[in-house]
Design a protein around this motif. Structure first.
Motif, short mmCIF file in Angstrom:
data_model
loop_
_atom_site.label_atom_id
_atom_site.label_comp_id
_atom_site.label_asym_id
_atom_site.label_seq_id
_atom_site.Cartn_x
_atom_site.Cartn_y
_atom_site.Cartn_z
N THR A 1 75.58 37.92 61.59
CA THR A 1 75.87 36.56 62.06
C THR A 1 75.47 36.38 63.52
O THR A 1 75.15 35.26 63.93
CB THR A 1 77.37 36.23 61.89
OG1 THR A 1 78.14 37.27 62.48
CG2 THR A 1 77.72 36.12 60.41
N TYR B 1 83.09 36.27 62.29
CA TYR B 1 83.59 34.92 61.97
C TYR B 1 83.21 33.92 63.07
O TYR B 1 82.75 32.81 62.80
CB TYR B 1 85.10 34.94 61.81
CG TYR B 1 85.54 35.47 60.47
CD1 TYR B 1 85.33 34.71 59.30
CD2 TYR B 1 86.15 36.70 60.34
CE1 TYR B 1 85.72 35.19 58.07
CE2 TYR B 1 86.54 37.19 59.11
CZ TYR B 1 86.32 36.43 57.98
OH TYR B 1 86.71 36.89 56.76
N ALA B 2 83.43 34.35 64.32
CA ALA B 2 83.21 33.44 65.44
C ALA B 2 81.76 32.96 65.50
O ALA B 2 81.49 31.76 65.64
CB ALA B 2 83.60 34.12 66.75
N ARG C 1 79.55 33.03 63.12
CA ARG C 1 79.20 32.25 61.94
C ARG C 1 79.61 30.79 62.15
O ARG C 1 78.84 29.86 61.91
CB ARG C 1 79.92 32.82 60.72
CG ARG C 1 79.43 32.26 59.40
CD ARG C 1 80.46 32.49 58.32
NE ARG C 1 80.20 33.71 57.58
CZ ARG C 1 81.02 34.16 56.61
NH1 ARG C 1 82.14 33.54 56.33
NH2 ARG C 1 80.73 35.24 55.96
N GLY C 2 80.84 30.61 62.67
CA GLY C 2 81.33 29.26 62.94
C GLY C 2 80.52 28.57 64.03
O GLY C 2 80.10 27.42 63.87
N LEU D 1 77.22 27.13 62.99
CA LEU D 1 77.34 25.87 62.26
C LEU D 1 77.66 24.72 63.22
O LEU D 1 77.09 23.63 63.13
CB LEU D 1 78.43 25.99 61.18
CG LEU D 1 78.08 26.96 60.03
CD1 LEU D 1 79.30 27.25 59.17
CD2 LEU D 1 76.94 26.40 59.19
N VAL D 2 78.58 24.98 64.14
CA VAL D 2 78.98 23.94 65.09
C VAL D 2 77.79 23.48 65.92
O VAL D 2 77.49 22.29 66.02
CB VAL D 2 80.09 24.46 66.02
CG1 VAL D 2 80.34 23.48 67.16
CG2 VAL D 2 81.38 24.71 65.24
N VAL E 1 75.62 21.93 61.39
CA VAL E 1 75.55 22.33 59.98
C VAL E 1 74.20 21.94 59.33
O VAL E 1 74.14 21.68 58.13
CB VAL E 1 76.75 21.75 59.17
CG1 VAL E 1 77.04 22.64 57.95
CG2 VAL E 1 77.99 21.63 60.02
#
Lengths: 521, 330
Positions: free
Chosen positions: B80, B138-139, B141-142, B145-146, B150
């Protein structure tokens, strides 16, 4: 006035729950070998770790060459010229001798980050030659060296800092006599160069040979500093324990005709166990003596089923048994009390009663597999009484108990599991004096009740005091057997250093393992 | 009768570190032979180029992971972080209109920054590497998208960007041999990684920390700082992977990247790097990365469904480590 290199005064250090050092002092002169002695837990290593920058002191001051210094980390200590060789060797096994010695201050090439491997090897060569270690190759991986050679690497590393103070924490514990002689030769060489050497050891005879002065510590306190030639070993011992110790001879029951409960025949495992055979009788305490790495623990683990074996036969009460796992061993009534009870003997986070029940939970299961707590509690409270375990309650977490009481909980566990052959591996390691004699008393009591005990110990006085019979091992072989009447420290040491060949230890280690024989189990 | 194998004393073949690498290499050759025999479509120039290209991104990620694993750590976030770096490159080049070289450097630095954060969380806050890098997984990956809203970021206005990975400098010299640049970037990165590992202080401390962290600390090495540096280097390789990925796809795909970390770790482990730290090689990692992509490619050519490819890959990873355990037991 001699040159006083180091003076430590009023040093205090506490760890959670333990006041490790109180008002300690220590003085080291240039060109002396200063022995630091005391029982386990007396604070010797802690005091020296303060000097080497491993621990920060809570109070007190350290004068180095007359100037007060602050030593917050090992790096500062090294820059001052203070190096410490720790009890557990601190080397990187995957790196070479040279890489280990120059770790943290590698010579670099002109391009900043690039290492100069040739320079590292050349400087290591010089250093090793200085120590007369010509046979050691700087490019050998440390993992391939014997413990003794690894120790030499540590010393070379310490010296490479141009150390003026060299602290050695039990350097001889794992060495043979020839290796110790070699080490002492190097220590004397250093002394002549004006290095101040601190030698922490339990082997008092050794201190007589090598040291100029002795400082004794007890229970985290400074007791006294004396000139070695002025005191007898007995006097040092009494300063260490605070009283005179009387060595009691074991009461040897007449058991020559008693039943043989455990017989091991021709046990082999690679190069660590070679053709080991012995018998254990009912009610007997059989001592296993030898130097570290002689293969005693390996034999115990093999008999207990914790390690696989290449060949060999085990008989319990005359019947041939096949022990492939600790579970099999427990079924045949064999219990093993590891030298590292915190790792292998106890679940530290659980309470006393659960630890006692751990090896025999099926005895406390009710219908549908429910755990019958009242039954556990009953057994546990009976054992706490009979073993005199000092605990505020049965629900106390075992990690909060002292070493001696933890050991008793392990004993209680194996008694609950109905084992009557008990293998004790270093039963008193890390246990203070008072608790030690309680453990001895307990072992004698167990033997009297008809339990058969194998006691592995590296402390000769302990072996001599407790064993009815003594087996001595060296390099995986049994090299001697002594009755308690004929056993002396000297005889045991002779057997313990009786090597199978005159080959140097390096070669012995590098000979590839013998091809596995067909498993006869 | 027992057969005794004569062996020169002191020079046991089984103890040499080269063996695992040899075994991995032999495994790679064996796969090539088996697939070549099984299908005429396997050993063609196009297919081999396809395999090389498919290895490029995972190879670069695995190179970074090699450092961390030799230092007895683990980095779950390389996949990621790669995506995050690709998105950052997209932001710099497409949204901000910066020149492509700045976009590349920015992507690599973004990866390095993620790695540095990993390293500091692990060394200063003493969070176990597994957890710290799981958090980073996780961070990032988020964040990808942000930041991208997206949506994929396409490099349509800068056609040169695609040439970084997909152009073929070699093909321009030797017509017909159109091996994409991405492959050479990977080999270049491997050489750099190999030099860092064997010739520099950073490499030395990777092995030292992985071999015995406490001893390294007691030797006066600033273990915390070097650990942070090791994770940062890993992050920079992930960043480079992100740039290659973005160039190859001509876009930054913010939803991509999960699962890449597992391929990277698998490649490292197949290549003989011990998860317990202290040993490992760059060459092994590259061979490991090739084994994974040859396997995937060959099975696909044999029409084995993708689901079963995963099962086989899983088995290979376990077998490779088991072979290593057997070897050590000797």
């Amino acid at each position: 006035m001699d040159d006083i290199l180091v003076l430590m005064e009023g040093v205090e250090k506490s760890f959670p729950g333990v006041h490790a050092l109180s008002d300690c002092r220590f003085e080291l002169r240039a060109g002396e070998v200063h022995a630091l002695v005391g029982e386990n837990g007396a604070g010797k290593s802690t005091l020296m770790k303060v000097l080497a920058g491993v621990y920060a002191k809570d109070a007190g001051r350290i004068l180095y060459k007359g100037r007060e210094v602050d030593i917050p980390n090992p790096r500062v200590a090294q820059h001052l010229g203070i190096s410490m060789i720790h009890q557990e060797l601190n080397l990187m096994p995957h790196l070479t001798v040279a890489q280990n010695i120059f770790i943290g201050r590698e010579p670099r090439r002109r391009v900043g980050f690039v290492l100069d491997e040739d320079e590292i090897n050349a400087r290591t060569r010089q250093l090793l030659d200085m120590l007369h270690l010509q046979q050691l190759d700087p490019r050998t991986k440390v993992a391939d060296l014997t413990v003794a050679k690894q120790q030499m690497v540590e010393i070379a590393k310490a010296l490479s800092f141009n150390a003026e103070v060299l602290i050695m924490d039990e350097p001889t514990a794992a060495l043979t006599e020839a290796e110790i002689d070699d080490l002492f030769r190097i220590i004397r060489q250093l002394r002549e160069k004006g290095v101040g050497v601190v030698h922490i050891s339990h082997r008092l005879e050794e201190l007589k040979q090598i040291s100029d002065r002795v400082t004794v510590m007890r229970d985290g306190r400074y007791i006294d500093t004396v000139r070695t030639q002025d005191v007898s070993i007995d006097r040092i011992i009494s300063m260490m324990v605070g009283r005179t110790i009387y060595e009691t001879a074991p009461e040897v029951p007449d058991n020559a005709d008693r039943e043989v409960v455990l017989e091991v025949k021709n046990l082999n495992r690679g190069t660590v166990i070679r053709d080991v055979s012995f018998q254990l009788r009912k009610g007997e305490i059989l001592g296993f003596a030898g130097l570290m790495g002689a293969g005693r623990t390996e034999v115990a683990r093999a008999v207990f089923g914790a390690d696989p074996i290449d060949s060999g036969e085990v008989y319990v009460r005359g019947r041939r048994v096949h022990i492939r796992s600790p579970l099999d061993a427990v079924r045949h009534g064999i219990g093993y009390l590891s030298e590292d009870r915190k790792r292998y003997g106890l679940t530290l986070g659980m309470d006393v009663e659960n630890n006692i029940a751990l090896a025999a939970f099926n005895k406390f299961l009710g219908a549908l597999g429910w755990v019958n707590r009242p039954a556990i509690r009953q057994t546990a409270s009976r054992l706490v009484d009979t073993l005199a375990i000092k605990t505020p309650s049965l629900q106390q977490q075992v990690k909060n108990l002292s070493g001696g009481n933890q050991q008793k909980v392990v004993i209680g566990k194996w008694l609950t599991a109905d084992t009557d052959i008990l293998i004790f591996d270093e039963p008193t390691r890390g246990i203070d004096v008072g608790a030690k004699s309680e453990i001895y008393h307990l072992l004698n009591e167990l033997a009297r009740q008809g339990k058969s005990i194998i006691m592995i110990s590296s402390e000769l006085p302990e072996i001599l005091r407790m064993s009815h019979r003594i087996i001595v091992m060296c390099e995986g072989r049994i090299t001697g057997e002594l009755t308690s009447a004929e056993a002396t420290q000297e005889k045991i040491m002779t057997y313990a250093t009786q090597r199978s060949s005159v080959m140097n230890a390096d070669l012995t280690l590098q000979v590839p393992a013998e091809p596995a024989q067909p498993r006869s189990l | 009768m027992e057969a005794k194998i004569a062996r020169a004393p002191g020079k046991s073949l089984f103890r040499s570190d080269a063996v695992q690498k040899l075994m991995a290499f032999a495994g790679l050759i064996a796969l090539f032979v088996v697939f070549s025999l099984a299908s005429p479509n396997f050993l063609t120039l196009d297919n081999v180029i396809g395999i090389l290209l498919a290895t490029a991104v995972n190879g670069v990620l695995a190179l970074g992971a090699t450092f961390v694993i030799i230092a007895a750590g683990i980095d779950l976030s390389v996949g990621t972080v790669m995506t995050f770096s690709a998105v950052m490159t997209g932001v710099l080049v497409v949204f901000w209109g910066l020149p492509i070289p700045l976009g590349i450097v920015g992507g690599i630095l973004a990866g390095g920054l993620c790695g540095l954060v990993n390293g500091l969380v692990i060394s200063k806050m003493k969070v176990p590497p597994f957890i710290a890098t799981l958090g980073m997984l996780y961070a990032t990956r988020g964040l990808s998208l942000v930041i991208s809203g997206v949506k994929p970021i396409y490099f349509n206005d800068t056609p040169e960007f695609r040439q970084i990975a997909m152009g073929s400098a070699l093909g321009a010299l030797i017509p017909g041999l159109d091996i994409p640049n991405a492959v050479f970037i990977m080999f270049g990165a491997a050489i750099v990684a190999g030099l860092i590992l064997s010739k520099t202080v950073l490499g030395r401390y990777c092995f030292a920390i992985g071999s015995n962290e406490e001893a390294t600390r007691l030797s006066g090495v600033n273990v915390d700082a070097w650990k942070a540096a090791v994770y940062m280097v890993c992050g920079m390789f992930a960043g480079l992977g992100g740039v290659i990925m973005a160039s190859r796809l001509n876009s930054a795909q913010p939803a991509l990247g999960a699962g890449y970390e597992l391929d990277a770790i698998a490649a490292v482990v197949i290549g003989g790097t011990s998860l317990r730290g202290g040993e490992g090689t760059v060459l092994g990692t590259i061979i490991g990365a090739f084994i994974i992509s040859v396997l995937a490619n060959g099975l696909r050519i044999l029409s084995v469904p993708q689901e079963w490819q995963m099962v086989v890959t899983g088995a290979i990873v376990v077998l490779a480590v088991y072979a290593d355990i057997i070897r050590r037991r000797q």
